[in-house]
Design a protein around this motif. Structure first.
Motif, PDB file in Angstrom:
ATOM      1  N   LYS A  55       0.830  -1.202   0.000  1.00 27.17           N
ATOM      2  CA  LYS A  55       0.000   0.000   0.000  1.00 27.17           C
ATOM      3  C   LYS A  55       0.872   1.263   0.000  1.00 27.17           C
ATOM      4  N   ILE A  56       1.967   1.245   0.764  1.00 26.67           N
ATOM      5  CA  ILE A  56       2.895   2.382   0.796  1.00 26.67           C
ATOM      6  C   ILE A  56       3.518   2.572  -0.584  1.00 26.67           C
ATOM      7  N   ALA A  57       3.955   1.481  -1.207  1.00 28.23           N
ATOM      8  CA  ALA A  57       4.558   1.560  -2.545  1.00 28.23           C
ATOM      9  C   ALA A  57       3.554   2.090  -3.560  1.00 28.23           C
ATOM     10  N   GLN A  58       2.297   1.678  -3.446  1.00 27.71           N
ATOM     11  CA  GLN A  58       1.269   2.149  -4.371  1.00 27.71           C
ATOM     12  C   GLN A  58       1.026   3.644  -4.221  1.00 27.71           C
ATOM     13  N   VAL A  59       1.047   4.140  -2.989  1.00 32.16           N
ATOM     14  CA  VAL A  59       0.856   5.582  -2.755  1.00 32.16           C
ATOM     15  C   VAL A  59       2.012   6.364  -3.371  1.00 32.16           C
ATOM     16  N   ILE A  60       3.238   5.864  -3.199  1.00 34.95           N
ATOM     17  CA  ILE A  60       4.408   6.547  -3.757  1.00 34.95           C
ATOM     18  C   ILE A  60       4.302   6.604  -5.278  1.00 34.95           C
ATOM     19  N   GLN A  61       3.891   5.513  -5.893  1.00 35.75           N
ATOM     20  CA  GLN A  61       3.767   5.484  -7.352  1.00 35.75           C
ATOM     21  C   GLN A  61       2.571   6.301  -7.831  1.00 35.75           C
ATOM     22  N   ALA A  62       1.462   6.261  -7.099  1.00 32.62           N
ATOM     23  CA  ALA A  62       0.257   6.987  -7.515  1.00 32.62           C
ATOM     24  C   ALA A  62       0.478   8.501  -7.471  1.00 32.62           C
ATOM     25  N   GLU A  63       1.221   8.968  -6.496  1.00 30.88           N
ATOM     26  CA  GLU A  63       1.488  10.399  -6.392  1.00 30.88           C
ATOM     27  C   GLU A  63       2.694  10.825  -7.217  1.00 30.88           C
ATOM     28  N   GLN A  64       3.282   9.881  -7.945  1.00 33.12           N
ATOM     29  CA  GLN A  64       4.429  10.128  -8.814  1.00 33.12           C
ATOM     30  C   GLN A  64       5.580  10.802  -8.079  1.00 33.12           C
ATOM     31  N   ILE A  65       5.885  10.280  -6.905  1.00 32.87           N
ATOM     32  CA  ILE A  65       6.991  10.787  -6.109  1.00 32.87           C
ATOM     33  C   ILE A  65       8.269  10.144  -6.631  1.00 32.87           C
ATOM     34  N   MET A  66       9.224  10.968  -7.014  1.00 35.58           N
ATOM     35  CA  MET A  66      10.477  10.433  -7.531  1.00 35.58           C
ATOM     36  C   MET A  66      11.406  10.127  -6.361  1.00 35.58           C
ATOM     37  N   VAL A  67      11.954   8.924  -6.355  1.00 33.53           N
ATOM     38  CA  VAL A  67      12.879   8.507  -5.309  1.00 33.53           C
ATOM     39  C   VAL A  67      14.084   7.812  -5.933  1.00 33.53           C
TER      40      VAL A  67
END
Length: 86
Positions: A55-67
């Motif tokens: 779920k955390i990974a999905q939020v990071i990808q959904a908000e297009q946060i670059m890491v």
């Protein structure tokens, strides 16, 4: 150690602090990610279930946060571009 998007984060720390081990995520952004994922920021990383990590990974990808790698490549490209135009 737990892995999110291929990046290992420490198990013994709170998840809010553990997310800051990822390049590009600070405390405010970690809090926002956990709010969107609906996860308590005080829980230890080692206590998270696999579903919560996903779920955390999905939020990071959904908000297009670059890491990590993507963010480093963009920063390097920006520096090269700026030095080329002086």
């Amino acid at each position: 150690m737990a892995r999110i998007l291929g990046i290992e984060i420490p198990n013994e720390k709170r998840i809010e602090a553990s997310l800051t081990y990822m390049f590009g995520i600070g405390r405010p952004l970690a809090s926002r990610i956990l709010d969107h994922a609906g996860i308590d920021p005080d829980i230890r990383t080692g206590q998270l279930s696999e579903d919560q990590l996903v779920k955390i990974a999905q939020v990071i990808q959904a908000e297009q946060i670059m890491v990590e790698g993507d963010l480093r490549r963009e920063r390097t490209a920006n520096l090269k571009r700026l030095s080329a135009i002086r």
